[in-house]
Design an enzyme around this catalytic site. Structure first.
Site, PDB file in Angstrom:
ATOM      1  N   ARG A 127       0.798  -1.233   0.000  1.00 18.25           N
ATOM      2  CA  ARG A 127       0.000   0.000   0.000  1.00 18.25           C
ATOM      3  C   ARG A 127       0.825   1.275   0.000  1.00 18.25           C
ATOM      4  NH1 ARG A 127      -2.767  -3.889   1.668  1.00 18.25           N
ATOM      5  NH2 ARG A 127      -0.736  -4.435   2.481  1.00 18.25           N
ATOM      6  N   THR A 128       1.775   1.359   0.923  1.00 26.88           N
ATOM      7  CA  THR A 128       2.465   2.641   1.109  1.00 26.88           C
ATOM      8  C   THR A 128       3.291   2.971  -0.127  1.00 26.88           C
ATOM      9  OG1 THR A 128       2.549   2.037   3.433  1.00 26.88           O
ATOM     10  CG2 THR A 128       3.835   3.951   2.774  1.00 26.88           C
ATOM     11  N   LYS A 170      26.386  -3.204  -0.170  1.00 26.70           N
ATOM     12  CA  LYS A 170      27.845  -3.160  -0.342  1.00 26.70           C
ATOM     13  C   LYS A 170      28.500  -2.359   0.779  1.00 26.70           C
ATOM     14  CE  LYS A 170      27.041  -2.866  -5.312  1.00 26.70           C
ATOM     15  NZ  LYS A 170      27.034  -1.860  -6.378  1.00 26.70           N
ATOM     16  N   ARG A 199      11.129   4.037   3.529  1.00 30.65           N
ATOM     17  CA  ARG A 199      10.788   3.063   4.580  1.00 30.65           C
ATOM     18  C   ARG A 199      12.046   2.279   4.894  1.00 30.65           C
ATOM     19  NH1 ARG A 199       5.732  -1.082   4.588  1.00 30.65           N
ATOM     20  NH2 ARG A 199       4.731   0.869   5.223  1.00 30.65           N
ATOM     21  N   HIS A 259       4.678   5.661  11.605  1.00 30.63           N
ATOM     22  CA  HIS A 259       4.187   5.557  10.221  1.00 30.63           C
ATOM     23  C   HIS A 259       3.212   6.735  10.076  1.00 30.63           C
ATOM     24  CE1 HIS A 259       3.016   4.045   6.446  1.00 30.63           C
ATOM     25  NE2 HIS A 259       2.697   2.803   6.751  1.00 30.63           N
TER      26      HIS A 259
HETATM   27  N1   CP Z   1      -0.338  -0.132   5.804  1.00 25.17           N
HETATM   28  C1   CP Z   1       0.875  -0.347   5.266  1.00 25.17           C
HETATM   29  O1   CP Z   1       1.887   0.289   5.643  1.00 25.17           O
HETATM   30  O2   CP Z   1       0.889  -1.311   4.313  1.00 25.17           O
HETATM   31  P1   CP Z   1       2.171  -1.769   3.492  1.00 25.17           P
HETATM   32  O3   CP Z   1       3.132  -2.401   4.465  1.00 25.17           O
HETATM   33  O4   CP Z   1       1.658  -2.730   2.468  1.00 25.17           O
HETATM   34  O5   CP Z   1       2.779  -0.529   2.890  1.00 25.17           O
END
Ligand code: CP
Length: 337
Positions: free
Chosen positions: A57-58, A86, A107, A135
Site C-alpha cells: 500500500r504505502t 555493499k 521506509r 508511520h
Molecule cells: N499499511 C501499510 O503500511 O501497508 P504496506 O506495508 O503494504 O505498505
C-alpha cells in the site's frame, strides 16, 4: 507547521490546524484520486520512492499519488537492490539520491533511520515507516478515514470511542495513530492486546498528558462493546528477535462476524492498516466480514492515495496550482465506491 519544504517524519509535527489543512486539500483533490480529473501540476518532478522493507500500500500509493499529480517515480523496493548491501551508509545514500529527486519517501526497518537520512538529504523526506517507531502518513489517512466514516453517522472526532487491538508494542501504525488521537477532545481508547504486546509506557504517558481515557485488557469481546471504531492490527512478526515467539500471539485476538454481531453497537466501523494476516493460524480479521458495510478497510486503503497527494502538493508548495492544469480524463472512468 509550514509544510513547504518540510520533512514529514513524525505525527509530533502536526497540530489540529495542520491536519485540518491537509484534509481540506485532500477533499479538493478527490476528483483526481477518483480518476475523474487529471492535473500536470508536478510535471517534471521526480519522487525517489525508497523502500528498504516490504510494502504494498504505502509504496504503490505514494507512487500513484505522485503520478496522478503529473510527476515521475524512481524506486527501490528492497535493500538487496541498492548499494546499502555493499556497505554504503544511509548518509551517503541520502546525499546521492537527493540529487536525483525532488522529494523522497523512505521506509526502513530501523527506528530513527528515516530521520538520520533526512538530515543528510537536500530535498524533503517523508517517513514511510521506520521500524516499530512511526508511520505518520498511515495515521493521517487513518484519521481521514475515521472522520469520513463518523460524518456518515453525524459524529465528530471529538468524543471518539475507539478500540485498538493486537500488537500495540511493535505496531508503528498504532503508535502514530495514538499520537494523532491525543489532538482531539474527549477521546476514549480501549487498548486490547496480549499482556506482552501492550502499548509501551511512553505512549501511555502521552495519552495521560492529553487527558485521553484508556482501558487496557486482553478481552476482545468487552473492549469492542461500546466503541465507534475497532482498529485491528497484525502481530508484527518481523519485529520479534526470535520470530517463532510471534506464533504464540497469533490467533489470540481475532474478529469475525459472530463476535462482531454479538458484541458491537450497530454501525461500529472496522478498520485495519493492512496487511492483515489471513493465514489460518492468525486471521485477526476474518473474511466473513467482507459483506459487512461497516468494514472500512478498503475505503481506508483508498484514502492513502488522496492523503499522500495532498501531502505532496503542500510539501512541494503547489496546493494552490493543482487546478491550473486540470482537465477531465479522456477515458471512461470505472471507479466505484
Ligand atoms: N499499511 C501499510 O503500511 O501497508 P504496506 O506495508 O503494504 O505498505
Amino acid at each position: 507547521m509550514d509544510f513547504n519544504g518540510s520533512h514529514i517524519l513524525s505525527i509530533d509535527q502536526f497540530d489540529r490546524s495542520d491536519i485540518d489543512q491537509l484534509f481540506s486539500v485532500a477533499n479538493d483533490l478527490e476528483p483526481f484520486s477518483l480518476r475523474k480529473k487529471v492535473t500536470r501540476v508536478l510535471e517534471g518532478a521526480i519522487l525517489g520512492n525508497m523502500f528498504f522493507e516490504p510494502s504494498t500500500r504505502t509504496r504503490i500509493s505514494f507512487g500513484a499519488a505522485f503520478n496522478m499529480l503529473g510527476g515521475a517515480v524512481r524506486e527501490t523496493s528492497e535493500v538487496g537492490s541498492s548499494s546499502l548491501v555493499k556497505g554504503e551508509s544511509l548518509i551517503d545514500t541520502a546525499k546521492v539520491l537527493s540529487s536525483y529527486s525532488d522529494i523522497i519517501v523512505m521506509r526502513h526497518p530501523d527506528e530513527g533511520s528515516v530521520k538520520s537520512f533526512s538530515e543528510a538529504s537536500r530535498v524533503p523526506v517523508i517517513n514511510g515507516g521506520d521500524g516499530s517507531n512511526e508511520h505518520p502518513t498511515q495515521a493521517l489517512l487513518d484519521l481521514y478515514t475515521i472522520k469520513k466514516e463518523l460524518e456518515t453517522q453525524k459524529k465528530t472526532m471529538d468524543g471518539l470511542r475507539i478500540a485498538l487491538v493486537g500488537d500495540l508494542k511493535f505496531g508503528r501504525a498504532a503508535h502514530s495513530l495514538i499520537k494523532a488521537l491525543c489532538l482531539y477532545k474527549d477521546v476514549s481508547i480501549n487498548l486490547i492486546s496480549p499482556e506482552e504486546l501492550r502499548l509501551p509506557d511512553s505512549y501511555l504517558t502521552l495519552l495521560a498528558k492529553a487527558g485521553v481515557k484508556i482501558t487496557q485488557s486482553e478481552n476482545l469481546e468487552e473492549g469492542i462493546a461500546e466503541v465507534d471504531i475497532i482498529y485491528m492490527t497484525r502481530i508484527q512478526e518481523e519485529r520479534f528477535k526470535n520470530k517463532s515467539h510471534a506464533k504464540k500471539y497469533k490467533g489470540l485476538l481475532s474478529l469475525n462476524n459472530e463476535i462482531y454481531t454479538a458484541n458491537c453497537e450497530p454501525n461500529t466501523v472496522i478498520m485495519h492498516p493492512l496487511p492483515r494476516d489471513s493465514r489460518k493460524e492468525a486471521n485477526e480479521l476474518d473474511s466473513d466480514l467482507y459483506e459487512n458495510p461497516n468494514l472500512a478497510i478498503f475505503r481506508q486503503a483508498d484514502n492513502g492515495v488522496v492523503i499522500r497527494m495532498a501531502l505532496f502538493t503542500l510539501v512541494l508548495g503547489v496546493a494552490d496550482q493543482v487546478h491550473m492544469t486540470a482537465r477531465d480524463v479522456n477515458w471512461q472512468t470505472s471507479k466505484r465506491h
